[in-house]
Design a protein around this motif. Structure first.
Motif, PDB file in Angstrom:
ATOM      1  N   ASP A  38       3.681   1.350  -4.735  1.00 55.80           N
ATOM      2  CA  ASP A  38       4.077   0.989  -4.524  1.00 55.80           C
ATOM      3  C   ASP A  38       3.433   0.149  -3.562  1.00 55.80           C
ATOM      4  O   ASP A  38       3.356  -0.006  -2.308  1.00 55.80           O
ATOM      5  CB  ASP A  38       5.748   1.880  -3.041  1.00 55.80           C
ATOM      6  N   VAL A  39       3.080  -1.155  -4.847  1.00 53.60           N
ATOM      7  CA  VAL A  39       1.842  -2.221  -4.067  1.00 53.60           C
ATOM      8  C   VAL A  39       2.860  -2.705  -2.478  1.00 53.60           C
ATOM      9  O   VAL A  39       1.687  -2.814  -1.539  1.00 53.60           O
ATOM     10  CB  VAL A  39       1.652  -3.362  -5.304  1.00 53.60           C
ATOM     11  N   CYS A  40       3.183  -3.708  -2.736  1.00 51.03           N
ATOM     12  CA  CYS A  40       4.141  -3.939  -1.426  1.00 51.03           C
ATOM     13  C   CYS A  40       4.557  -3.228  -0.573  1.00 51.03           C
ATOM     14  O   CYS A  40       4.750  -3.565   0.259  1.00 51.03           O
ATOM     15  CB  CYS A  40       5.095  -4.901  -1.584  1.00 51.03           C
ATOM     16  N   GLY A  41       4.665  -1.903  -0.622  1.00 53.09           N
ATOM     17  CA  GLY A  41       5.916  -0.979   0.863  1.00 53.09           C
ATOM     18  C   GLY A  41       7.120  -1.644   0.354  1.00 53.09           C
ATOM     19  O   GLY A  41       7.120  -0.688   1.866  1.00 53.09           O
ATOM     20  N   ASP A  42       7.989  -2.149  -0.206  1.00 55.03           N
ATOM     21  CA  ASP A  42       9.028  -2.112  -0.087  1.00 55.03           C
ATOM     22  C   ASP A  42      10.250  -1.581  -0.404  1.00 55.03           C
ATOM     23  O   ASP A  42      11.150  -1.552  -0.579  1.00 55.03           O
ATOM     24  CB  ASP A  42       9.459  -3.677  -0.680  1.00 55.03           C
ATOM     25  N   SER A  43       9.396  -0.679  -0.771  1.00 46.21           N
ATOM     26  CA  SER A  43      10.794   1.024  -1.217  1.00 46.21           C
ATOM     27  C   SER A  43      11.501   0.329  -2.542  1.00 46.21           C
ATOM     28  O   SER A  43      12.508   1.070  -2.802  1.00 46.21           O
ATOM     29  CB  SER A  43      11.399   1.452  -0.853  1.00 46.21           C
ATOM     30  N   SER A  44      11.472  -0.284  -2.971  1.00 49.09           N
ATOM     31  CA  SER A  44      11.695  -1.062  -4.132  1.00 49.09           C
ATOM     32  C   SER A  44      11.134  -1.111  -5.229  1.00 49.09           C
ATOM     33  O   SER A  44       9.868  -1.684  -5.560  1.00 49.09           O
ATOM     34  CB  SER A  44      12.487  -2.366  -4.449  1.00 49.09           C
ATOM     35  N   GLU A 106      -7.710   3.314  -6.393  1.00 53.86           N
ATOM     36  CA  GLU A 106      -8.919   2.437  -6.005  1.00 53.86           C
ATOM     37  C   GLU A 106      -8.255   1.394  -4.350  1.00 53.86           C
ATOM     38  O   GLU A 106      -8.522   1.595  -2.959  1.00 53.86           O
ATOM     39  CB  GLU A 106      -9.784   1.420  -6.204  1.00 53.86           C
ATOM     40  N   HIS A 107      -6.802   1.384  -4.185  1.00 52.14           N
ATOM     41  CA  HIS A 107      -6.218   0.570  -3.447  1.00 52.14           C
ATOM     42  C   HIS A 107      -5.188   1.384  -3.465  1.00 52.14           C
ATOM     43  O   HIS A 107      -4.232   1.497  -1.819  1.00 52.14           O
ATOM     44  CB  HIS A 107      -5.894  -0.302  -4.400  1.00 52.14           C
ATOM     45  N   CYS A 108      -4.657   1.808  -4.158  1.00 52.84           N
ATOM     46  CA  CYS A 108      -3.379   2.845  -3.479  1.00 52.84           C
ATOM     47  C   CYS A 108      -3.674   4.760  -3.355  1.00 52.84           C
ATOM     48  O   CYS A 108      -3.169   5.340  -4.330  1.00 52.84           O
ATOM     49  CB  CYS A 108      -2.462   2.593  -4.399  1.00 52.84           C
ATOM     50  N   THR A 109      -3.612   4.577  -1.889  1.00 55.83           N
ATOM     51  CA  THR A 109      -4.207   6.520  -1.549  1.00 55.83           C
ATOM     52  C   THR A 109      -3.295   6.619  -0.262  1.00 55.83           C
ATOM     53  O   THR A 109      -3.667   7.966  -0.287  1.00 55.83           O
ATOM     54  CB  THR A 109      -5.501   5.915  -1.236  1.00 55.83           C
ATOM     55  N   HIS A 110      -2.262   5.438   0.343  1.00 59.58           N
ATOM     56  CA  HIS A 110      -1.508   6.377   1.143  1.00 59.58           C
ATOM     57  C   HIS A 110       0.187   6.695   0.825  1.00 59.58           C
ATOM     58  O   HIS A 110       0.803   5.754  -0.064  1.00 59.58           O
ATOM     59  CB  HIS A 110      -1.425   5.561   2.709  1.00 59.58           C
ATOM     60  N   ARG A 137       0.996   4.237  -1.476  1.00 61.56           N
ATOM     61  CA  ARG A 137       1.222   2.393  -1.028  1.00 61.56           C
ATOM     62  C   ARG A 137      -0.242   2.184  -0.740  1.00 61.56           C
ATOM     63  O   ARG A 137      -1.462   2.896  -0.437  1.00 61.56           O
ATOM     64  CB  ARG A 137       1.751   2.582   0.026  1.00 61.56           C
ATOM     65  N   HIS A 138      -0.677   1.049  -0.545  1.00 58.98           N
ATOM     66  CA  HIS A 138      -1.931   0.233  -0.545  1.00 58.98           C
ATOM     67  C   HIS A 138      -1.556   0.469   0.836  1.00 58.98           C
ATOM     68  O   HIS A 138      -1.120   0.709   2.131  1.00 58.98           O
ATOM     69  CB  HIS A 138      -2.001  -1.056  -0.420  1.00 58.98           C
ATOM     70  N   PRO A 139      -3.290   0.933   1.769  1.00 61.56           N
ATOM     71  CA  PRO A 139      -2.871   0.372   3.046  1.00 61.56           C
ATOM     72  C   PRO A 139      -2.589  -0.508   4.309  1.00 61.56           C
ATOM     73  O   PRO A 139      -2.422  -0.822   5.275  1.00 61.56           O
ATOM     74  CB  PRO A 139      -4.761   1.449   3.239  1.00 61.56           C
ATOM     75  N   SER A 140      -3.266  -1.893   3.409  1.00 61.33           N
ATOM     76  CA  SER A 140      -2.300  -2.517   4.004  1.00 61.33           C
ATOM     77  C   SER A 140      -1.814  -3.835   2.797  1.00 61.33           C
ATOM     78  O   SER A 140      -2.248  -3.790   2.044  1.00 61.33           O
ATOM     79  CB  SER A 140      -4.031  -3.791   4.815  1.00 61.33           C
ATOM     80  N   PRO A 142      -0.569  -6.558   0.218  1.00 64.55           N
ATOM     81  CA  PRO A 142      -1.139  -7.684  -0.034  1.00 64.55           C
ATOM     82  C   PRO A 142      -0.939  -8.825   0.589  1.00 64.55           C
ATOM     83  O   PRO A 142       0.245  -8.632   0.607  1.00 64.55           O
ATOM     84  CB  PRO A 142      -1.288  -7.689  -1.529  1.00 64.55           C
ATOM     85  N   ALA A 143      -1.457 -10.039   0.141  1.00 59.61           N
ATOM     86  CA  ALA A 143      -0.557 -11.023   1.196  1.00 59.61           C
ATOM     87  C   ALA A 143       0.167 -11.941   0.373  1.00 59.61           C
ATOM     88  O   ALA A 143       1.248 -12.592   0.583  1.00 59.61           O
ATOM     89  CB  ALA A 143      -2.043 -12.004   1.190  1.00 59.61           C
ATOM     90  N   TYR A 144      -0.008 -11.825  -0.852  1.00 59.41           N
ATOM     91  CA  TYR A 144       1.340 -12.308  -2.327  1.00 59.41           C
ATOM     92  C   TYR A 144       3.021 -11.678  -1.918  1.00 59.41           C
ATOM     93  O   TYR A 144       3.771 -11.487  -2.852  1.00 59.41           O
ATOM     94  CB  TYR A 144       0.886 -12.718  -3.915  1.00 59.41           C
ATOM     95  N   CYS A 145       3.126 -10.242  -1.345  1.00 58.28           N
ATOM     96  CA  CYS A 145       3.920  -9.194  -0.663  1.00 58.28           C
ATOM     97  C   CYS A 145       4.944 -10.425   0.296  1.00 58.28           C
ATOM     98  O   CYS A 145       6.386  -9.342   0.232  1.00 58.28           O
ATOM     99  CB  CYS A 145       3.703  -8.033  -0.936  1.00 58.28           C
ATOM    100  N   MET A 146       4.275 -10.997   0.362  1.00 56.37           N
ATOM    101  CA  MET A 146       4.996 -12.135   2.465  1.00 56.37           C
ATOM    102  C   MET A 146       5.733 -12.102   2.258  1.00 56.37           C
ATOM    103  O   MET A 146       5.659 -13.564   0.697  1.00 56.37           O
ATOM    104  CB  MET A 146       4.123 -12.253   3.400  1.00 56.37           C
TER     105      MET A 146
END
Length: 146
Positions: A38-44, A106-110, A137-140, A142-146
């Motif tokens: 879930d790249v943006c962490g928005d649960s969708s 490498e990015h999605c580890t949480h 999810r990503h640890p932070s 990404p800017a394109y999700c905001m």
């Protein structure tokens, strides 16, 4: 050599006949699920999200006879893991716990909270149980999700 092969074949046939006469029935079960990022962490699920290939999942099952079986599986290119077993009907799975172990992305580890899933396995032979997706999810964000 030929007589040895014939004797082995006869023994095999006798074993099959004995198993069918004695009432030993085989039971097959299967558990599968998916691991997703879930790249943006928005649960969708959105176009930025993707499945995780190679993620590790553990499945622990207790049989009707009380035996504890531990399985390990990795997701395929579609993010799907599968655990399957064939055993005597009397030893079939009773309850299982599936839990994610690790993502090698490498990015999605949480891992999200509440990752383990307990369930009763009461399906007849040849059927499967689908576990809800495990989400990393990503640890932070990404800017394109905001």
């Amino acid at each position: 050599m030929e007589s040895h092969i014939k004797r082995m074949f006869v023994r095999f046939v006798l074993l099959i006949i004995m198993m069918s006469v004695c009432g030993v029935r085989a039971w097959t079960g299967e558990i599968h699920g998916r691991v997703v990022c879930d790249v943006c962490g928005d649960s969708s699920i959105g176009p930025e999200d993707h499945v995780l290939e190679g993620a590790e999942v553990a499945v622990l099952c207790i049989t009707k006879s009380g035996e504890v079986l531990n399985y390990q599986a990795f997701t395929n290119a579609k993010g799907i893991y599968t655990v399957a077993e064939t055993m005597p009907e009397s030893d079939r799975w009773d309850a299982c716990l599936a839990r994610p172990i690790r993502s090698f992305h490498e990015h999605c580890t949480h891992l999200t909270e509440g990752a383990g899933v307990k369930f009763k396995y009461n399906h007849p032979s040849g059927y499967f149980h689908t576990v809800r997706p495990f989400i990393y999810r990503h640890p932070s964000v990404p800017a394109y999700c905001m």
